[in-house]
Design an enzyme around this catalytic site. Structure first.
Site, short mmCIF file in Angstrom:
data_model
loop_
_atom_site.label_atom_id
_atom_site.label_comp_id
_atom_site.label_asym_id
_atom_site.label_seq_id
_atom_site.Cartn_x
_atom_site.Cartn_y
_atom_site.Cartn_z
N GLY A 68 0.80 -1.21 0.00
CA GLY A 68 0.00 0.00 0.00
C GLY A 68 0.84 1.26 0.00
O GLY A 68 1.95 1.31 -0.52
N CYS A 69 0.32 2.29 0.67
CA CYS A 69 0.89 3.64 0.56
C CYS A 69 2.29 3.77 1.15
O CYS A 69 3.00 4.72 0.83
CB CYS A 69 -0.05 4.65 1.22
SG CYS A 69 -1.66 4.81 0.39
#
Length: 369
Positions: free
Chosen positions: A154-155
């Site tokens: 993810g981020c």
């Protein structure tokens, strides 16, 4: 021994779509009534996003002229995971190539064939042989290059790539590491009118970024990695998650995430700085992942920052939206573009957040030689 970021290159797909035009698509695609449309418009206006990029033209169109989604009122039959992965395979590599070329343009003394290690990052698609091997072939890199793939984080994925590159450079003084992050978030649009999907649909976008890292500073401006610190908040484990469903990758994105970040960001920063015998007053510049406007505001409150201190995060959010893993590199690139010799030795605090709930932080320093 330290590692140095020598150059950053960024890239986006060709479709640059106004945020409120995407809101119109979402309202139509999810068959919202007038009250729901008003709430959706208010949400989209409040995001701090003006534009987002996508590999899909459909987000700027209306039913009847879609190229990917079905031209029916409810978009049925809705695209399956196989169709979405086909899109990923078609568009991810060209975006990576563009980012690498832009990175090389920013560092024209660097020879791409000198790269000894390649690290790729993505959480929005996968296949094998993958992007790493395709980049080796595209840029005619050595076939015995050392490759690492960081997937589904993810981020905060770029932080793990930078930490891996840092470890490589510290242990191998002649290493030349190429890091490439790419995400096609918009191919995973979900049409159920749940809070998670509505929020995710309002924030995420497509982009790629490339970084060259070395064990010696570049003969101009470079950014050194001084230290990193990561922590987990298990209380937020269910508030941010990323799963593969039958109709694409599904984001679990709760409105409680800012509260979770608020709970952990000060402790995270203090632990990072404590290791270096520094305090928050020793930070001169900030590169914060713009996971959302409210998250940025919470961080400012907790760290005693002014909004202008966070200007590179707001600028990135406004111009691109949240592109997951490449986003923090877009923020660093915006900061880098403003650096001058007078900024030498200034400390940069960088943070990002993702599933877990994972909190990543890194202290960087501006170098001029």
């Amino acid at each position: 021994m330290k590692s140095y970021i020598s150059a950053i290159g960024i890239a986006n797909p060709s479709y640059k779509i106004p945020q409120m035009q995407i809101a119109d698509f979402m309202a139509e695609a999810t068959q919202m009534n007038s009250q729901e449309k008003r709430k959706l418009s208010a949400l989209y206006r409040s995001t701090g996003i003006d534009y987002r990029y996508s590999v899909l033209a459909d987000y700027s169109k209306h039913t009847g002229v879609f190229e990917f989604y079905s031209n029916t009122p409810d978009l049925e039959p809705f695209p399956m995971i196989e169709q979405r992965m086909r899109l990923y395979r078609e568009h991810a590599l060209p975006l990576c190539i563009q980012a690498v070329n832009n990175c090389l343009f920013a560092y024209q003394d660097f020879r791409i064939k000198d790269v000894t290690h390649l690290i790729t990052v993505s959480c929005t698609g996968m296949y094998a042989p993958g992007i790493d091997i395709e980049l080796v072939e595209e840029f005619e890199l050595s076939t015995n290059i050392k490759r690492t793939a960081i997937n589904f984080m993810g981020c905060y994925g770029a932080f793990n790539a930078l930490k891996a590159a840092d470890a490589i450079c510290r242990s191998e003084p002649l290493a030349k590491v190429l890091v490439v992050c790419v995400e096609l978030c918009t191919i995973h649009f979900q049409k159920e009118k749940t809070e998670d999907h509505i929020l995710a649909n309002a924030l995420f976008a497509d982009g790629a970024a490339a970084v060259i890292m070395e064990a010696q500073p570049r003969s101009s401006c470079s950014i050194s990695i001084e230290s990193a610190y990561c922590d987990l908040l298990f209380d937020g484990k269910s508030d941010m998650a990323w799963h593969i469903g039958n109709f694409g990758f599904e984001m679990r994105l709760s409105s409680y995430i800012p509260d979770m970040v608020k709970k952990g960001i000060r402790k995270l920063t203090d632990k990072l700085l404590e290791h270096l015998k520094l305090n928050i007053n020793d930070i001169h510049l900030f590169a914060i992942h713009p996971g959302g406007k409210r998250i940025l505001e919470v961080i400012e409150e907790q760290l005693g920052m002014q909004k202008d201190d966070n200007r590179y995060a707001y600028q990135t959010l406004k111009e691109y939206g949240n592109m997951s893993s490449p986003t923090i590199l877009f923020v660093l690139k915006a900061l880098w573009n403003d650096l001058q010799k007078a900024d030498a030795e200034k400390n940069i605090l960088s943070c990002a957040f993702g599933p877990g709930l994972t909190l990543e932080s890194m202290l960087l320093k501006v170098n001029y030689t």
